[in-house]
Scaffold this active site. Structure first.
Site, short mmCIF file in Angstrom:
data_model
loop_
_atom_site.label_atom_id
_atom_site.label_comp_id
_atom_site.label_asym_id
_atom_site.label_seq_id
_atom_site.Cartn_x
_atom_site.Cartn_y
_atom_site.Cartn_z
N CYS A 8 20.22 12.50 31.95
CA CYS A 8 19.37 12.19 33.08
C CYS A 8 18.00 11.79 32.57
CB CYS A 8 19.23 13.40 34.02
SG CYS A 8 20.78 14.00 34.71
N GLY A 34 20.82 7.36 33.31
CA GLY A 34 21.59 7.77 34.46
C GLY A 34 21.64 6.69 35.52
N ASN A 110 16.45 17.48 33.25
CA ASN A 110 17.36 16.80 32.33
C ASN A 110 17.90 17.83 31.37
OD1 ASN A 110 18.68 15.12 30.49
ND2 ASN A 110 16.80 14.58 29.42
N GLY A 111 19.21 18.00 31.32
CA GLY A 111 19.80 18.97 30.42
C GLY A 111 20.95 19.70 31.07
N CYS A 245 18.78 16.87 19.99
CA CYS A 245 20.11 16.27 20.09
C CYS A 245 20.21 15.06 19.17
CB CYS A 245 20.38 15.86 21.53
SG CYS A 245 21.93 14.97 21.74
N TYR A 251 22.44 7.09 20.14
CA TYR A 251 22.95 6.32 21.28
C TYR A 251 22.09 6.38 22.54
CZ TYR A 251 26.11 5.08 25.14
OH TYR A 251 26.66 4.53 26.26
N CYS A 391 29.93 18.49 23.65
CA CYS A 391 28.54 18.93 23.80
C CYS A 391 28.41 19.73 25.10
CB CYS A 391 27.60 17.73 23.84
SG CYS A 391 25.88 18.17 24.18
N CYS A 443 20.41 19.12 16.21
CA CYS A 443 21.70 19.75 16.48
C CYS A 443 22.80 18.77 16.12
CB CYS A 443 21.81 20.12 17.96
SG CYS A 443 23.44 20.73 18.46
N CYS A 446 28.23 18.36 17.93
CA CYS A 446 29.36 17.51 18.30
C CYS A 446 30.10 16.98 17.08
CB CYS A 446 28.90 16.36 19.18
SG CYS A 446 27.58 15.36 18.50
#
Length: 476
Positions: A8, A34, A110-111, A245, A251, A391, A443, A446
């Protein structure tokens, strides 16, 4: 890239008479984060909220007449791609607005709160009644039910109870709060446009409205912004580490944004160059899968000394609601979005660079299309390591059983997608691209299943049409 979805985008403005228009433009710049729905809430001089929410793109849901009705010099906005909560419920479109004992409050997030389901059950057991299925409302109920006298103390108390990822803006009658989880999973930046203060998920939103970028809001920080532009910082919650992230630079973020202290475009070019050093193959041309694969392909081609050609043309006007008319036309959906350039591919050994591979089904169709256009060899190169885990921190990802790299090795994936060779950027290469001074702040869950905290994936409750609750009355 297919399978991972954007999270988002949030925007907040304090102290500009055209707040609604600035938020609209900021959300427009963050549209990539989004495309499901958008909302704006403003606060007028009399202390009343004005808001509008709509499914679809920002430009479709907000007209000039609608923006003119969003009175006030302060407001927040949100672009939605659902990571929790039913996607086509209007109740789940943010920002949420409520009336509390301390006055009206609006919130946009967002999250993903990994303990939202547990907290929701506890809150419902004590009388809270939810009007949406979004985990964001959990944060709001925690604030509303607190017995603290000051809103700031209630926010701090909520931060100490929730787990997971949140970059969040919160609007009251006379203040704007911006806060970020202690790990800093999702980006959040602050800038100034004259006397006004602006916060947003990425710097591209600030640049569009000619705001000067001031800084990132730090992990675990609350920024309290006053009408005169004064901003006060608090650090009530500390974490043992940062956990940005890693898919933001791979991406999600726009290449012209600067987040986590880096310009995304340069990071992606580095990923492509390192990929070329790790897994080069004799070929005639390099092409990118647009759009996110383009900077990586630029880096790859420059490092390999090969020409970069336009091999796939993207149609930017395809809506997200298209449904394939029949299974017999298997590639129709991809062909609406991408079409090959025959002269770039015919009788050539082609290196195809993309950012990542999730389920692999889109890659199958793209490579089939490239081979049909006359490519002699196809060498697939991915600018991230194999995605082997889901994730739980604000990205809508498939379950692990649907992740191709979790089920098959590289050779089996190569055979499945129809490439002559296949290679991924190594984890070591990704860390090198992110930089020795910063790579430990990310992190990589993934890719390796090593999450910074236990990801208790929330189970969304069933939709409800109830509203209100103790200490909390629904707004518009």
């Amino acid at each position: 890239m297919a399978g991972f979805r954007e999270e988002c985008g949030v925007v907040g403005v304090m102290g500009d008479p055209e707040a609604a228009k600035l938020i609209y433009l900021g959300l427009y710049a963050l549209q990539h984060r989004g495309q499901e729905a958008a909302g704006i809430v403003t606060m007028d001089p009399q202390g009343e909220f004005h808001g509008h929410k709509a499914f679809g793109l920002v430009g479709d849901g907000f007209t000039k007449d609608i923006l003119a009705k969003l009175d006030g010099s302060t407001g927040i906005g949100h672009n939605r791609y659902s990571t929790s909560g039913a996607s086509r419920m209007v109740q789940n479109i943010q920002p949420f607005s409520f009336k509390t004992q301390l006055g009206p409050v609006a919130i946009a997030h967002n999250g993903n709160l990994t303990n939202a389901d547990q907290l929701r059950q506890e809150l419902e057991a004590h009388g809270s009644i939810f009007q949406s299925t979004s985990d964001t409302e959990v944060f709001m109920h925690l604030i509303a039910r607190s017995d603290k006298d000051q809103l700031l103390d209630r926010i701090v108390e909520a931060m100490k109870k929730v787990k997971g990822a949140y970059s969040l803006v919160l609007l009251t009658k006379d203040r704007l709060f911006a806060l970020r989880d202690p790990y800093g999973f999702r980006p959040l930046v602050m800038g100034r446009r004259g006397p006004a203060v602006v916060v947003a998920s990425e710097t591209c939103a600030l640049e569009l409205i000619d705001a000067d970028i001031e800084r990132e809001i730090a992990p675990g920080e609350i920024v309290e912004i006053f009408p005169d532009g004064f901003a006060k910082s608090y650090f009530p919650v500390q974490s043992p580490r940062k956990a940005f992230c890693s898919f933001e630079p791979i991406y999600f973020a726009r290449p012209d944004s600067q987040i986590f202290g880096e310009e995304i475009y340069n990071l992606r070019k580095k990923m492509g160059a390192i990929l070329a050093r790790e897994a080069h193959v004799e070929a005639d041309v390099v092409i990118a899968v647009p759009d996110s694969g383009v900077p990586m392909a630029l880096g790859y081609a420059a490092e390999a000394g090969l020409p970069l050609e336009l091999g796939l043309v993207r149609n930017h006007y395809v809506g997200r609601t298209f449904i394939e008319p029949s299974q017999s036309i298997r590639d129709f959906g991809v062909k609406l979005k991408l079409n090959p350039v025959g002269s770039s591919l015919r009788d050539k050994r082609v290196i195809v660079v993309d950012d990542s591979l999730v389920r692999g089904t889109t890659s199958v169709k793209i490579l089939r299309m490239i081979r049909k256009a006359g490519a002699k060899e196809i060498h697939m190169r991915l600018g991230s390591p194999p995605i082997t885990h889901s994730c739980y921190f604000g990205v809508d990802t498939p379950e692990r059983g649907q992740l191709l790299a979790a089920q098959r090795n590289v050779e089996e994936i190569r055979d499945f997608i129809g490439a002559d060779t296949l290679a991924f950027l190594s984890t070591k290469g990704l860390r090198e691209a992110l930089g020795s001074n910063n790579c430990n702040n990310y992190c990589y869950g993934c890719f390796n299943g090593d999450y910074p905290e236990d990801p208790c994936r929330p189970i969304p409750p069933q939709p409800t049409d109830k509203t209100g609750g103790p200490g909390l009355k629904a707004g518009f």
